[in-house]
Motif scaffolding. Structure first.
Motif, PDB file in Angstrom:
ATOM      1  N   ASN A  46       0.833  -1.209   0.000  1.00  0.00           N
ATOM      2  CA  ASN A  46       0.000   0.000   0.000  1.00  0.00           C
ATOM      3  C   ASN A  46       0.866   1.257   0.000  1.00  0.00           C
ATOM      4  OD1 ASN A  46      -2.270  -1.764   0.532  1.00  0.00           O
ATOM      5  ND2 ASN A  46      -1.475  -1.888   2.619  1.00  0.00           N
ATOM      6  N   HIS A  47       0.309   2.350  -0.500  1.00  0.00           N
ATOM      7  CA  HIS A  47       0.987   3.658  -0.482  1.00  0.00           C
ATOM      8  C   HIS A  47       2.428   3.545  -0.984  1.00  0.00           C
ATOM      9  CE1 HIS A  47      -2.510   4.571   1.859  1.00  0.00           C
ATOM     10  NE2 HIS A  47      -2.114   3.788   2.850  1.00  0.00           N
ATOM     11  N   ALA A  48       2.577   2.886  -2.128  1.00  0.00           N
ATOM     12  CA  ALA A  48       3.910   2.679  -2.689  1.00  0.00           C
ATOM     13  C   ALA A  48       3.867   2.890  -4.193  1.00  0.00           C
ATOM     14  CB  ALA A  48       4.388   1.262  -2.368  1.00  0.00           C
TER      15      ALA A  48
ATOM     16  N   GLU B 160       9.381   2.940 -11.505  1.00  0.00           N
ATOM     17  CA  GLU B 160       9.416   4.410 -11.521  1.00  0.00           C
ATOM     18  C   GLU B 160      10.714   4.951 -10.916  1.00  0.00           C
ATOM     19  OE1 GLU B 160       5.987   6.444  -9.975  1.00  0.00           O
ATOM     20  OE2 GLU B 160       4.607   4.929 -10.787  1.00  0.00           O
ATOM     21  N   ILE B 161      11.420   4.103 -10.203  1.00  0.00           N
ATOM     22  CA  ILE B 161      12.677   4.514  -9.562  1.00  0.00           C
ATOM     23  C   ILE B 161      13.853   4.118 -10.449  1.00  0.00           C
ATOM     24  CG2 ILE B 161      14.111   4.267  -7.483  1.00  0.00           C
ATOM     25  CD1 ILE B 161      11.373   5.590  -6.977  1.00  0.00           C
TER      26      ILE B 161
ATOM     27  N   GLN C 131       9.898   6.545   7.372  1.00  0.00           N
ATOM     28  CA  GLN C 131      11.238   7.136   7.379  1.00  0.00           C
ATOM     29  C   GLN C 131      11.935   7.088   6.014  1.00  0.00           C
ATOM     30  OE1 GLN C 131      12.693   5.511  11.626  1.00  0.00           O
ATOM     31  NE2 GLN C 131      14.355   6.387  10.442  1.00  0.00           N
ATOM     32  N   THR C 132      11.368   6.333   5.085  1.00  0.00           N
ATOM     33  CA  THR C 132      12.075   6.079   3.821  1.00  0.00           C
ATOM     34  C   THR C 132      11.947   7.224   2.816  1.00  0.00           C
ATOM     35  OG1 THR C 132      10.142   4.979   2.910  1.00  0.00           O
ATOM     36  CG2 THR C 132      11.750   3.573   4.026  1.00  0.00           C
ATOM     37  N   THR C 133      12.820   7.189   1.815  1.00  0.00           N
ATOM     38  CA  THR C 133      12.736   8.145   0.703  1.00  0.00           C
ATOM     39  C   THR C 133      11.481   7.847  -0.114  1.00  0.00           C
ATOM     40  OG1 THR C 133      15.153   8.044   0.563  1.00  0.00           O
ATOM     41  CG2 THR C 133      14.004   9.067  -1.291  1.00  0.00           C
ATOM     42  N   GLU C 134      11.256   6.552  -0.350  1.00  0.00           N
ATOM     43  CA  GLU C 134      10.106   6.101  -1.156  1.00  0.00           C
ATOM     44  C   GLU C 134       9.849   4.642  -0.815  1.00  0.00           C
ATOM     45  OE1 GLU C 134       7.291   7.143  -2.868  1.00  0.00           O
ATOM     46  OE2 GLU C 134       8.626   8.340  -4.149  1.00  0.00           O
ATOM     47  N   ASN C 135       8.584   4.213  -0.983  1.00  0.00           N
ATOM     48  CA  ASN C 135       8.256   2.807  -0.797  1.00  0.00           C
ATOM     49  C   ASN C 135       7.865   2.188  -2.131  1.00  0.00           C
ATOM     50  OD1 ASN C 135       8.726   2.802   2.033  1.00  0.00           O
ATOM     51  ND2 ASN C 135       6.811   3.921   2.295  1.00  0.00           N
ATOM     52  N   LEU C 136       8.333   0.975  -2.363  1.00  0.00           N
ATOM     53  CA  LEU C 136       8.191   0.341  -3.669  1.00  0.00           C
ATOM     54  C   LEU C 136       7.197  -0.813  -3.626  1.00  0.00           C
ATOM     55  CD1 LEU C 136      12.000   0.140  -4.565  1.00  0.00           C
ATOM     56  CD2 LEU C 136      10.433   2.066  -4.888  1.00  0.00           C
ATOM     57  N   ASN C 137       6.596  -1.024  -4.777  1.00  0.00           N
ATOM     58  CA  ASN C 137       5.607  -2.081  -4.928  1.00  0.00           C
ATOM     59  C   ASN C 137       5.889  -2.863  -6.207  1.00  0.00           C
ATOM     60  OD1 ASN C 137       2.695  -2.567  -6.410  1.00  0.00           O
ATOM     61  ND2 ASN C 137       2.728  -3.195  -4.282  1.00  0.00           N
ATOM     62  N   ILE C 138       5.788  -4.197  -6.127  1.00  0.00           N
ATOM     63  CA  ILE C 138       5.910  -5.041  -7.324  1.00  0.00           C
ATOM     64  C   ILE C 138       4.503  -5.513  -7.673  1.00  0.00           C
ATOM     65  CG2 ILE C 138       6.885  -7.151  -8.312  1.00  0.00           C
ATOM     66  CD1 ILE C 138       9.127  -6.936  -6.201  1.00  0.00           C
ATOM     67  N   PRO C 139       3.983  -5.175  -8.867  1.00  0.00           N
ATOM     68  CA  PRO C 139       2.614  -5.575  -9.207  1.00  0.00           C
ATOM     69  C   PRO C 139       2.476  -7.093  -9.349  1.00  0.00           C
ATOM     70  CG  PRO C 139       3.715  -4.609 -11.111  1.00  0.00           C
ATOM     71  CD  PRO C 139       4.633  -4.415  -9.949  1.00  0.00           C
ATOM     72  N   LEU C 140       1.307  -7.593  -8.998  1.00  0.00           N
ATOM     73  CA  LEU C 140       1.011  -9.024  -9.136  1.00  0.00           C
ATOM     74  C   LEU C 140      -0.005  -9.196 -10.257  1.00  0.00           C
ATOM     75  CD1 LEU C 140       0.594  -9.779  -5.330  1.00  0.00           C
ATOM     76  CD2 LEU C 140       2.570 -10.357  -6.741  1.00  0.00           C
TER      77      LEU C 140
END
Length: 246
Positions: free
Chosen positions: A183-185, A190-191, A215-224
């Motif tokens: 969520n929220h990633a 895109e990076i 705390q992170t710069t960005e959060n990543l998501n791998i689509p399923l």
């Protein structure tokens, strides 16, 4: 070369204690089993305190000379030391390495990864991707326990693997930090690839701690694209590490 034939031998009893983390920390040593791991420890120039083997005709002479002490053991002793169903008949007691945490530019950070198989595979991923270090939180599987060592295929010996307060580590890290979240990633593609980054992989069930994600710069998501609810943490890690490395 001294022979040990009894499982009640004090040295064997002491070595069996090394199967517990508390004892590994106390003695500053850990136990490894199998030809591949012993060779990897030797090639990585770790200090081999004791070498034990059933058949020394199968052991490289250089390793025997390198070890501080060597013992011939019988199969009964090998079975008592082994955590596998079919022991290879070779073991070593190795000194725990110590590392300075400084100047790491590419780091894999593990937040409470508890499964030993996953822990080993994640360390192997970091090694294969040429990362500078693996930093893991309290509550993660111990990298020097037998199942992790075997799953890592010796990668634990190839790069610093250190326990740290990961909140403090992320705060001080001079580079971009990436969490992993459903969520929220953003889509990981895109990076762009980069020279300086830390990637955080989380607990198998709970994922990365929410507070850490903030705390992170960005959060990543791998689509399923299929019906699976999620990817295995080590598989996800491999995809993201190689993408960030470019």
């Amino acid at each position: 070369m001294e022979e040990i034939t009894s499982v009640q031998n004090n040295k064997i009893k002491q070595m069996n204690k090394l199967k517990k983390k508390k004892e590994r920390v106390k003695q500053g040593q850990f136990l490894i089993e199998g030809f591949h791991l012993v060779e990897e420890a030797y090639n990585s120039k770790l200090k081999i305190v004791s070498l034990l083997a059933v058949d020394y005709s199968r052991v490289d002479d250089q390793i025997v000379q390198y070890a501080d002490e060597s013992y011939v053991i019988n199969f009964k002793v090998a079975e008592s030391l082994s955590d596998t169903t079919t022991p290879q008949g070779i073991f070593a007691v190795v000194e725990l390495p110590t590392y300075e945490i400084s100047n790491f530019k590419q780091v894999l950070v593990l937040d409470r990864v508890q499964d030993p198989g996953n822990m080993g595979a994640l360390i192997r991923n970091a090694d294969a991707a040429g990362m500078d270090a693996v930093v893991y939180s309290k509550g993660s599987a111990d990298p020097y326990q037998d199942k992790v060592l075997r799953a890592s295929q010796g990668s634990v010996f190839h790069l610093p693997v250190v326990e740290e307060d990961i909140y403090e580590f992320i705060e001080k890290f001079e580079g971009n930090t990436y969490g992993t979240s459903l969520n929220h990633a953003v889509h990981y593609k895109e990076i762009e690839s980069q020279e300086n980054f830390a990637l955080i992989m989380g607990n198998e069930g709970a994922g990365v701690e929410e507070e850490l994600l903030n705390q992170t710069t960005e959060n990543l998501n791998i689509p399923l694209y299929g019906k699976a609810e999620s990817l295995n943490v080590a598989v996800s890690c491999g995809i993201l590490l190689y993408h960030l490395k470019g």
